[in-house]
Design a protein around this motif. Sequence first.
Motif, PDB file in Angstrom:
ATOM      1  N   VAL A   1      48.063  36.645  15.569  1.00 38.93           N
ATOM      2  CA  VAL A   1      48.375  36.110  16.896  1.00 38.93           C
ATOM      3  C   VAL A   1      48.797  34.651  16.797  1.00 38.93           C
ATOM      4  CG1 VAL A   1      47.365  35.492  19.132  1.00 38.93           C
ATOM      5  CG2 VAL A   1      46.946  37.753  18.154  1.00 38.93           C
ATOM      6  N   SER A   2      48.107  33.881  15.988  1.00 42.62           N
ATOM      7  CA  SER A   2      48.404  32.444  15.909  1.00 42.62           C
ATOM      8  C   SER A   2      49.562  32.134  14.969  1.00 42.62           C
ATOM      9  CB  SER A   2      47.160  31.679  15.451  1.00 42.62           C
ATOM     10  OG  SER A   2      46.790  32.073  14.136  1.00 42.62           O
ATOM     11  N   GLY A   3      49.738  32.931  13.914  1.00 43.84           N
ATOM     12  CA  GLY A   3      50.738  32.583  12.909  1.00 43.84           C
ATOM     13  C   GLY A   3      51.859  33.576  12.715  1.00 43.84           C
ATOM     14  N   GLY A   4      51.855  34.681  13.471  1.00 44.91           N
ATOM     15  CA  GLY A   4      52.852  35.709  13.239  1.00 44.91           C
ATOM     16  C   GLY A   4      54.132  35.566  14.036  1.00 44.91           C
ATOM     17  N   ASN A   5      54.115  34.720  15.095  1.00 42.97           N
ATOM     18  CA  ASN A   5      55.305  34.519  15.927  1.00 42.97           C
ATOM     19  C   ASN A   5      55.827  35.865  16.435  1.00 42.97           C
ATOM     20  OD1 ASN A   5      57.056  32.738  17.157  1.00 42.97           O
ATOM     21  ND2 ASN A   5      58.514  32.713  15.460  1.00 42.97           N
ATOM     22  N   LEU A   6      54.957  36.629  17.096  1.00 47.47           N
ATOM     23  CA  LEU A   6      55.177  38.060  17.320  1.00 47.47           C
ATOM     24  C   LEU A   6      55.741  38.406  18.688  1.00 47.47           C
ATOM     25  CD1 LEU A   6      51.814  39.475  15.882  1.00 47.47           C
ATOM     26  CD2 LEU A   6      53.995  39.184  14.687  1.00 47.47           C
ATOM     27  N   ASP A   7      56.438  39.533  18.700  1.00 48.94           N
ATOM     28  CA  ASP A   7      56.770  40.228  19.938  1.00 48.94           C
ATOM     29  C   ASP A   7      55.789  41.369  20.194  1.00 48.94           C
ATOM     30  OD1 ASP A   7      59.330  38.872  20.598  1.00 48.94           O
ATOM     31  OD2 ASP A   7      59.960  39.731  18.685  1.00 48.94           O
ATOM     32  N   PHE A   8      55.397  42.066  19.127  1.00 46.44           N
ATOM     33  CA  PHE A   8      54.496  43.211  19.249  1.00 46.44           C
ATOM     34  C   PHE A   8      53.409  43.135  18.176  1.00 46.44           C
ATOM     35  CE2 PHE A   8      58.550  44.657  20.954  1.00 46.44           C
ATOM     36  CZ  PHE A   8      58.181  45.308  22.118  1.00 46.44           C
ATOM     37  N   LEU A   9      52.199  43.529  18.564  1.00 44.01           N
ATOM     38  CA  LEU A   9      51.072  43.656  17.649  1.00 44.01           C
ATOM     39  C   LEU A   9      50.597  45.098  17.729  1.00 44.01           C
ATOM     40  CD1 LEU A   9      49.043  42.233  15.741  1.00 44.01           C
ATOM     41  CD2 LEU A   9      47.630  41.776  17.761  1.00 44.01           C
ATOM     42  N   VAL A  10      50.532  45.775  16.575  1.00 46.27           N
ATOM     43  CA  VAL A  10      50.179  47.194  16.576  1.00 46.27           C
ATOM     44  C   VAL A  10      48.907  47.421  15.760  1.00 46.27           C
ATOM     45  CG1 VAL A  10      52.610  47.811  16.824  1.00 46.27           C
ATOM     46  CG2 VAL A  10      51.571  47.843  14.538  1.00 46.27           C
ATOM     47  N   PHE A  11      48.210  48.505  16.098  1.00 45.13           N
ATOM     48  CA  PHE A  11      46.950  48.857  15.450  1.00 45.13           C
ATOM     49  C   PHE A  11      46.978  50.348  15.117  1.00 45.13           C
ATOM     50  CE2 PHE A  11      46.106  45.286  18.182  1.00 45.13           C
ATOM     51  CZ  PHE A  11      45.155  44.505  17.520  1.00 45.13           C
ATOM     52  N   ASP A  12      46.694  50.671  13.858  1.00 40.96           N
ATOM     53  CA  ASP A  12      46.603  52.069  13.420  1.00 40.96           C
ATOM     54  C   ASP A  12      45.159  52.346  13.006  1.00 40.96           C
ATOM     55  OD1 ASP A  12      47.096  54.641  12.500  1.00 40.96           O
ATOM     56  OD2 ASP A  12      47.782  53.958  10.531  1.00 40.96           O
ATOM     57  N   TYR A  13      44.531  53.316  13.651  1.00 38.11           N
ATOM     58  CA  TYR A  13      43.123  53.591  13.398  1.00 38.11           C
ATOM     59  C   TYR A  13      42.826  55.008  12.915  1.00 38.11           C
ATOM     60  CZ  TYR A  13      41.884  49.340  16.057  1.00 38.11           C
ATOM     61  OH  TYR A  13      41.743  48.046  16.491  1.00 38.11           O
ATOM     62  N   LEU A  14      43.710  55.966  13.152  1.00 36.04           N
ATOM     63  CA  LEU A  14      43.300  57.365  13.117  1.00 36.04           C
ATOM     64  C   LEU A  14      43.622  58.074  11.816  1.00 36.04           C
ATOM     65  CD1 LEU A  14      44.315  58.464  16.722  1.00 36.04           C
ATOM     66  CD2 LEU A  14      42.116  57.575  15.908  1.00 36.04           C
ATOM     67  N   SER A  15      42.739  58.974  11.447  1.00 35.53           N
ATOM     68  CA  SER A  15      42.960  59.955  10.392  1.00 35.53           C
ATOM     69  C   SER A  15      42.473  61.293  10.924  1.00 35.53           C
ATOM     70  CB  SER A  15      42.187  59.579   9.120  1.00 35.53           C
ATOM     71  OG  SER A  15      40.783  59.715   9.339  1.00 35.53           O
ATOM     72  N   GLU A  16      42.700  62.352  10.164  1.00 36.79           N
ATOM     73  CA  GLU A  16      42.255  63.673  10.609  1.00 36.79           C
ATOM     74  C   GLU A  16      40.737  63.693  10.803  1.00 36.79           C
ATOM     75  OE1 GLU A  16      46.194  63.977   8.861  1.00 36.79           O
ATOM     76  OE2 GLU A  16      44.340  63.146   8.065  1.00 36.79           O
ATOM     77  N   ILE A  17      40.023  63.098   9.871  1.00 35.61           N
ATOM     78  CA  ILE A  17      38.561  63.110   9.964  1.00 35.61           C
ATOM     79  C   ILE A  17      38.086  62.213  11.106  1.00 35.61           C
ATOM     80  CG2 ILE A  17      36.427  62.629   8.748  1.00 35.61           C
ATOM     81  CD1 ILE A  17      38.086  65.097   7.809  1.00 35.61           C
ATOM     82  N   THR A  18      38.756  61.071  11.310  1.00 29.22           N
ATOM     83  CA  THR A  18      38.392  60.203  12.430  1.00 29.22           C
ATOM     84  C   THR A  18      38.505  60.954  13.752  1.00 29.22           C
ATOM     85  OG1 THR A  18      39.228  58.295  11.207  1.00 29.22           O
ATOM     86  CG2 THR A  18      38.858  58.002  13.550  1.00 29.22           C
ATOM     87  N   MET A  19      39.543  61.764  13.896  1.00 23.65           N
ATOM     88  CA  MET A  19      39.728  62.528  15.132  1.00 23.65           C
ATOM     89  C   MET A  19      38.564  63.478  15.372  1.00 23.65           C
ATOM     90  SD  MET A  19      42.455  61.441  16.606  1.00 23.65           S
ATOM     91  CE  MET A  19      42.777  62.732  17.818  1.00 23.65           C
TER      92      MET A  19
END
Length: 650
Positions: free
Chosen positions: A65-83
């Motif tokens: 957030v502070s150093g990426g100079n971003l338009d979008f921030l994305v998060f990937d959390y899921l796997s088959e077992i997580t589901m």
Amino acid sequence: MNRWCCWRRLRPWRAARARAFGDQRSSARWPGRRCLVTEAGPRPVRLACASGFWGDTATSVPQLVSGGNLDFLVFDYLSEITMSLLAAAKAKSPDLGYVPDFVQIAMAPFIKEIHKRGIRVVCNAGGVNPLGCAAALQEVVMKAKLDLKIAVVTGDDLIFMKDLLKEVGITDMYNDSPFPANVQSMNAYLGARPISRALDLGADVVVTGRCVDSAIVLGPLIHSFGWKQNEFDLLAAGSLAGHLIECGAQCTGGIFTDWHKVPDWDNIGFPVVECSSDGSFILSKPPNTGGLVSFGTVTEQLVYEIDDPRNYQLPDVVCNFSQVTVSEISVTDGGAVLVQGAKGSPPSDSYKICATYLDGYRSIAVCPVAGRRSVEKGRKTAESILKRMQRIFKEVGLDDFKSVNVQILGSEEIYGRQAAKTNNNPREAVIWLAVHHMQKKALELFSREIAPAGTGMAPGLTGIVGGRPKVSPVLKPFFFLYPKQNVTIDIFMNGKHAETLKEDFNFTQLPASEENAEQEQDDLNDLPIGACRYRLEELAYTRSGDKGNTANIGVIARHPLYYPYLRKLLTAQAVEEYFQHLIEKTDSDTMMVTRFDLPGIQGLNFVLRNSLGGGGVASLRIDPQGKAYGQMLLDFQLRNLPDLKALVDE
């Protein structure tokens, strides 16, 4: 072209970017599409991934957030077992079923700064309860006294259809097994279009359930550049950007073959991609962070968890990554690469579906043992515990274990015939005793019989790692295809239904892009020979991963001159023989290893089927996801070669 220097090719692209918008990011809030078109056309879009799995470091968000100079921030959390685990949580409470870390750890402390900087967020943290996730996030937004539009994409959860699908005789797409009982979760891998549409509707945050990992990046790019449904090369390029950064720090120096050359793991930088409307992109990391972005770190991630690189199937496009090029550039501190060359073709008319089902329970005991003959003591201890349990089971009327796995860490048995002969009698080892049973009661009895080994069996047992072994469910995946037209996708905005997504599955196909002419097959037998011998690590990088019970190992030449020698000597048959002790063959005549070439990066990809003992939590092995397979292959011996190092130095 020399892959190590493409600065001259990059200058016009960088100059256009500088003229268009310098290094500024507007924090103004615009409804609908926020493409920021300039006189020079759409400016590049910057995206970063702050999470590669549920449990990733909390330090990534403030850094980006502070150093990426971003338009979008994305998060990937899921796997088959997580589901499946999230489905079990929701069964206990209807308010659960999403990833709470996203709301409380990733967003709550930084929500004001994210809003101030105009960063839009896309995540798959919704799990099996995306509306619940959005409701929890809305409470955070209200507490911060902000006004944000939170969109939710639903439609991936098909658990309500399990009985119908069982009745019609759906079978597994990989092994033809029948539809299972005890299904815990069932979700379609949705694509990027629902995400892009939610952004078109003005969403500041988009929460999804299950989608392909790369969709969380492709969706914002479709929204930003207006890429059409039949612009397959562009969709493939955006999918490649997502594939490279979806695992977070794995492309910025994490788990790199040359790990000793990667600085400051404690502050490793997370990946940022700056994407152009033509599909090319630069991958880098924020300034003043650890890690490394290089040809090696990024190409290792390119081959991670793929099958045929010419036929990488996604809901929006079928990708061909075989001719992708990765070129190092001198743009930022810590390294950066220019990535281009992905090709695409039309996708299928079906979604891939993953159901997870309960197949009994497992328990794992891990016990260090020290002193002379540690390996022998450890093995006899494990065998004695199993023998005692078989007698107890018989006495109480329980069946025997469905499967067991005994490994003595320190003995190098995971290497099979490649085990080192110089340390066959270590004075310290670790017992790995894993068991599988259909009844939980049986494993509760097992877990109570580990500690007595410390007083009644071999000397030198120092304890049980983690205390008494836990009993956990075995959740196995079941994959099949399901028509896209039968899946209803809805978009909600701030808790209210916004629209039902209508996708056109009869889109007009553009003419196929002109493929790179296939290189003539060199006569590898005419390559010079010599008296030199090399370990694979001297000539190549490797990375391995998993999909179910299949592992893949990517191998990338450290120098283009090494590539033909790797192609000649590192054959599918050679790799299958190297890992024969870990591969369960269906019959003696069927090859279980397939090799694919990636000439664009001078790479090879090996796919090892039936090599993980079931894979994931279904496996009792110490390496159920094949994470060490690439490291193991680095010891492969390449013989009768000329002095390749001298050739490179010439």
